[in-house]
Design a protein around this motif. Structure first.
Motif, short mmCIF file in Angstrom:
data_model
loop_
_atom_site.label_atom_id
_atom_site.label_comp_id
_atom_site.label_asym_id
_atom_site.label_seq_id
_atom_site.Cartn_x
_atom_site.Cartn_y
_atom_site.Cartn_z
N UNK A 128 0.80 -1.22 0.00
CA UNK A 128 0.00 0.00 0.00
C UNK A 128 0.83 1.26 0.00
N UNK A 129 0.18 2.34 -0.40
CA UNK A 129 0.84 3.63 -0.57
C UNK A 129 1.31 4.23 0.76
N UNK A 130 0.56 4.02 1.83
CA UNK A 130 0.95 4.61 3.11
C UNK A 130 2.24 3.99 3.64
N UNK A 131 2.39 2.67 3.49
CA UNK A 131 3.64 2.03 3.90
C UNK A 131 4.82 2.62 3.12
N UNK A 132 4.64 2.79 1.83
CA UNK A 132 5.71 3.35 0.99
C UNK A 132 6.05 4.77 1.41
N UNK A 133 5.04 5.60 1.61
CA UNK A 133 5.32 7.00 1.95
C UNK A 133 5.94 7.13 3.34
N UNK A 134 5.46 6.34 4.31
CA UNK A 134 6.06 6.39 5.64
C UNK A 134 7.52 5.96 5.61
N UNK A 135 7.83 4.91 4.86
CA UNK A 135 9.20 4.43 4.76
C UNK A 135 10.09 5.48 4.09
#
Length: 180
Positions: A128-135
């Protein structure tokens, strides 16, 4: 999970803490979510919500029974060279939605130690996009240079139904195919 006062006035916020990684030392692929949802936290299991597509997708790609007991499913991931973890160690979030994670109260996991302990990792896949952006915002700037392939994948969460199961399966199949 402990309800805490929310300084935004939007209601109670809940401090949540994630799980330890599931990873064999020789893992080649790391799948990262953002933070386990309420169903997962209650059951102390990754992707425990019955409508989350993670286990059916992983089972089809890696060739195991998605209804197998949890320990067998985790072992099948490890046997397939896949590690499982989340970007965040802890955060404040009411409910399960990634959009509700309070950015001012999040704590990333220790990826420096994790990558040092898993030197064969070559690919990081974001569920998901949130995991990518948080990382990318809270982890990547602090990491030493390392050649890793990053793959953004559609979320397996039931809250993200924009893509069909078949479309998700095709993209995930390519990502979870262990590189040589």
């Amino acid at each position: 999970m402990q309800p805490q006062a929310d300084s935004t006035g939007a209601g109670p916020s809940t401090r949540v803490q994630g799980f330890a990684p599931v990873a064999a030392r020789d893992a080649r692929i790391l799948v990262l979510g953002s933070m386990p949802g309420v169903a997962s936290l209650r059951q102390a299991r990754y992707y425990a919500h019955p409508r989350n597509a993670f286990w059916p997708i992983a089972a089809q790609v890696l060739g195991f029974d998605p209804a197998a007991d949890y320990a067998r499913r985790l072992q099948a991931l490890q046997d397939g060279g896949v590690a499982l973890w989340d970007v965040l160690w802890a955060c404040e979030r009411p409910g399960s939605l990634d959009a509700d994670i309070r950015v001012d109260a999040l704590v990333p996991n220790d990826f420096i130690a994790f990558f040092a302990a898993h030197p064969r990792l070559v690919r990081v896949c974001f569920n998901g996009a949130k995991a990518a952006s948080l990382y990318r915002r809270h982890v990547l700037p602090r990491l030493p240079q390392r050649s890793l392939q990053y793959v953004d994948l559609p979320s397996t969460s039931p809250a993200h139904a924009a893509a069909s199961f078949e479309k998700k399966l095709a993209v995930w199949r390519e990502a979870l195919t262990a590189p040589a």
